[in-house]
Structure formats: C-alpha cells, structure tokens
Design an enzyme around this catalytic site. Sequence first.
Site, short mmCIF file in Angstrom:
data_model
loop_
_atom_site.label_atom_id
_atom_site.label_comp_id
_atom_site.label_asym_id
_atom_site.label_seq_id
_atom_site.Cartn_x
_atom_site.Cartn_y
_atom_site.Cartn_z
CD GLN A 15 -0.88 0.10 3.81
OE1 GLN A 15 -1.73 -0.75 4.00
NE2 GLN A 15 -0.63 1.10 4.66
CB CYS A 63 9.36 -9.91 3.15
SG CYS A 63 10.92 -9.24 3.74
CE1 TYR A 151 8.88 7.53 10.17
CE2 TYR A 151 9.45 9.84 9.91
CZ TYR A 151 8.98 8.66 9.38
OH TYR A 151 8.63 8.61 8.05
N1 LIG Z 1 3.58 9.26 4.09
C1 LIG Z 1 4.48 10.17 4.46
O1 LIG Z 1 4.15 11.30 4.82
C2 LIG Z 1 5.93 9.83 4.40
C3 LIG Z 1 6.40 8.54 4.39
N2 LIG Z 1 7.76 8.30 4.37
C4 LIG Z 1 8.28 6.93 4.36
O2 LIG Z 1 7.77 6.24 3.24
C5 LIG Z 1 7.76 4.84 3.52
C6 LIG Z 1 6.41 4.26 3.15
O3 LIG Z 1 5.43 4.78 4.03
P1 LIG Z 1 3.93 5.10 3.58
O4 LIG Z 1 3.63 4.45 2.29
O5 LIG Z 1 3.73 6.54 3.69
O6 LIG Z 1 3.12 4.42 4.76
P2 LIG Z 1 2.14 3.14 4.80
O7 LIG Z 1 1.88 2.87 6.22
O8 LIG Z 1 0.98 3.36 3.90
O9 LIG Z 1 3.01 1.98 4.14
C7 LIG Z 1 4.07 1.35 4.82
C8 LIG Z 1 4.16 -0.07 4.30
O10 LIG Z 1 5.26 -0.69 4.97
C9 LIG Z 1 4.82 -1.98 5.41
N3 LIG Z 1 5.57 -2.44 6.55
C10 LIG Z 1 5.53 -1.96 7.82
N4 LIG Z 1 6.28 -2.71 8.61
C11 LIG Z 1 6.82 -3.68 7.84
C12 LIG Z 1 7.68 -4.77 8.08
N5 LIG Z 1 8.14 -5.04 9.32
N6 LIG Z 1 8.04 -5.56 7.06
C13 LIG Z 1 7.57 -5.31 5.81
N7 LIG Z 1 6.73 -4.32 5.52
C14 LIG Z 1 6.36 -3.51 6.52
C15 LIG Z 1 3.34 -1.79 5.73
O11 LIG Z 1 2.66 -3.03 5.80
C16 LIG Z 1 2.92 -0.90 4.60
O12 LIG Z 1 2.51 -1.63 3.48
C17 LIG Z 1 8.13 4.70 5.00
O13 LIG Z 1 9.49 4.35 5.09
C18 LIG Z 1 7.89 6.09 5.56
O14 LIG Z 1 8.69 6.34 6.68
C19 LIG Z 1 8.67 9.31 4.30
C20 LIG Z 1 8.25 10.59 4.30
C21 LIG Z 1 6.87 10.98 4.32
C1 LIG Z 2 6.13 13.19 11.82
C2 LIG Z 2 6.41 11.79 11.30
C3 LIG Z 2 5.38 11.32 10.35
C4 LIG Z 2 5.81 10.23 9.45
C5 LIG Z 2 5.71 10.60 8.01
C6 LIG Z 2 6.86 11.44 7.55
O1 LIG Z 2 7.98 10.99 7.38
C7 LIG Z 2 6.56 12.83 7.28
C8 LIG Z 2 7.63 13.71 7.85
C9 LIG Z 2 8.06 14.75 6.91
C10 LIG Z 2 8.41 15.96 7.29
C11 LIG Z 2 8.26 16.44 8.66
C12 LIG Z 2 8.51 17.70 8.93
C13 LIG Z 2 8.14 18.22 10.23
C14 LIG Z 2 8.42 19.46 10.54
C15 LIG Z 2 8.01 20.02 11.86
O2 LIG Z 2 8.99 19.82 12.84
C16 LIG Z 2 7.75 21.50 11.77
O3 LIG Z 2 8.97 22.12 11.40
C17 LIG Z 2 6.66 21.85 10.81
C18 LIG Z 2 5.96 23.09 11.33
C19 LIG Z 2 5.66 24.04 10.21
C20 LIG Z 2 5.18 25.35 10.73
O4 LIG Z 2 5.25 25.63 11.92
O5 LIG Z 2 4.75 26.14 9.88
#
Ligand SMILES: NC(=O)C1=CN([C@@H]2O[C@H](COP(=O)(O)OP(=O)(O)OC[C@H]3O[C@@H](n4cnc5c(N)ncnc54)[C@H](O)[C@@H]3O)[C@@H](O)[C@H]2O)C=CC1
Ligand SMILES: CCCCCC(=O)CC\C=C/C=C/C=C/[C@@H](O)[C@@H](O)CCCC(=O)O
Length: 216
Positions: A15, A63, A151
Amino acid sequence: MNLSGKVALVTGAAQGLGKAFSESLLSQGAKVCLADVKVQQGKTTAAEFQKTFGNDSAFFEKCDVSIADDVTNVFKKVKSKYGQIDILVNNAGIANETHWRKMVDINLVSVIQGTQLGIEYMSKEYGGNGGVIINVSSSAGLVPVFITPVYCAVKFGVVGFTRSVAVNPRNRSTSGIRFCCLCPAFTDTDIIKFKKDSGINMKYAPKILKSVGINK
Ligand SMILES: NC(=O)C1=CN([C@@H]2O[C@H](COP(=O)(O)OP(=O)(O)OC[C@H]3O[C@@H](n4cnc5c(N)ncnc54)[C@H](O)[C@@H]3O)[C@@H](O)[C@H]2O)C=CC1
Ligand SMILES: CCCCCC(=O)CC\C=C/C=C/C=C/[C@@H](O)[C@@H](O)CCCC(=O)O
C-alpha cells in the site's frame, strides 16, 4: 523511461508509497516483487497489478523486514523467479515512538541489511548487472521533528548510511550501482494516521499536518 527487462524488489509495497513506486515501475515495463508483512493487502495489490500489467509482471512475497531471514529469503525468491535484481527500493516503514526498538529495526536496520544484500546481488563485482538502490528516508531525516524524535533519528540514519555507501570509492567505481535516498515530505498515507498506541503526541500531530496542508 523504458524499464523492460528490468527487475525490481520493493519493500512495504502492499500500500501507500511502496504501492505507488511499484505501479510506476510496472507502467515503465519492469517486473516487480512486492514484499510486505501485510499478507492480505499484499495479495490484493499483486492481483490488481497482474490484471493490469500481466500475470508474470508482479508477485507478492510475505516479508517482515525486521526479521533477517525473511529479508534474505525474499532476495532468493526474486532471483529464482526473475533471474536478476536491477532496482531495489527499501521503503517499508512505520512511525511508532512507543515501540521504538521495533521502529529502529524496521526503518533503519532493515535498510542496512537490504542495501548490503542489494550490493551482493546487483554489483558487477559479484556477477550482477549493477542498477539502483533507493532507500526511503523522509524530510524528517533532514530536519528535527519534536513529536517523533526516534523516527527522526532513524531517518537521519538512513540519509547518513546511504550517503556513506554512495561515496565509497569501491561502490562508485566497480559496482555499477547508484545509491539514492528519497526524503519525501508529508504524503497522505496510513503512516500519518498516527494510531493511539504510536506514542505520537496527538495534540501537536494534527497541527503539524495542517501546517503542510493535510487536514486530518
Ligand atoms: N507518508 C508520508 O508522509 C511519508 C512517508 N515516508 C516513508 O515512506 C515509507 C512508506 O510509508 P507510507 O507508504 O507513507 O506508509 P504506509 O503505512 O501506507 O506503508 C508502509 C508499508 O510498509 C509496510 N511495513 C511496515 N512494517 C513492515 C515490516 N516489518 N516488514 C515489511 N513491511 C512492513 C506496511 O505493511 C505498509 O505496506 C516509509 O518508510 C515512511 O517512513 C517518508 C516521508 C513521508
Ligand atoms: C512526523 C512523522 C510522520 C511520518 C511521516 C513522515 O515521514 C513525514 C515527515 C516529513 C516531514 C516532517 C517535517 C516536520 C516538521 C516540523 O517539525 C515543523 O517544522 C513543521 C511546522 C511548520 C510550521 O510551523 O509552519
């Protein structure tokens, strides 16, 4: 880009972003192994892709990336089914400050293991074709986020690890592999739904999301 003849392994592909990366790779002609711990969702996604891109284009493999043997096995499965690996996306991740050791295993340790295995399978030095390894970090791997310090730490770790591997002269000269690190900002997937047991301060999380245009 024409990726026909290329083979990709994407973790966390059931997903969210992993599914989207997989769909993009498939639409450009690559074959994709969808690796995920979520079996039902993974099978549904694989069936959807097989219908659109062809039966042999994608398969799901269970996995849990925090289990070293699962990660080793998925590489073996891809090699035995498609014969090679050209593109590796270490994408699986969670956001959970309560179960932070598990998060370190999933978001950082597995990326290190995946990258090392990727080099073993893909490097020209070891009989592979080279290719690209993409490690998914986050904008939270570049800036502090006070509601998710662990994180943040692991995502900083993914950036530092990937950059270090990428500048290793041996990798640069002989492996034929490019090492990339993605740092997405907030994207509307399940990871930002912040479950109650996630240890993420719900008082501030919605405010931070709102500030970047996501209303939860
Ligand atoms: N959505 C966001 O705002 C952001 C997401 N990310 C990163 O993007 C990547 C994907 O996340 P999203 O798609 O957003 O979230 P999501 O929760 O929709 O997808 C994460 C996927 O990883 C899988 N997963 C979790 N634990 C697992 C494990 N132990 N083994 C195998 N698969 C596992 C889940 O089952 C899921 O399919 C992550 O590494 C997340 O940290 C980075 C920046 C922003
Ligand atoms: C927060 C973890 C969620 C998991 C998904 C992500 O990886 C998304 C994180 C991406 C960027 C996060 C940035 C966060 C910034 C804050 O600390 C802050 O700086 C934002 C406040 C903005 C404002 O005050 O205008």
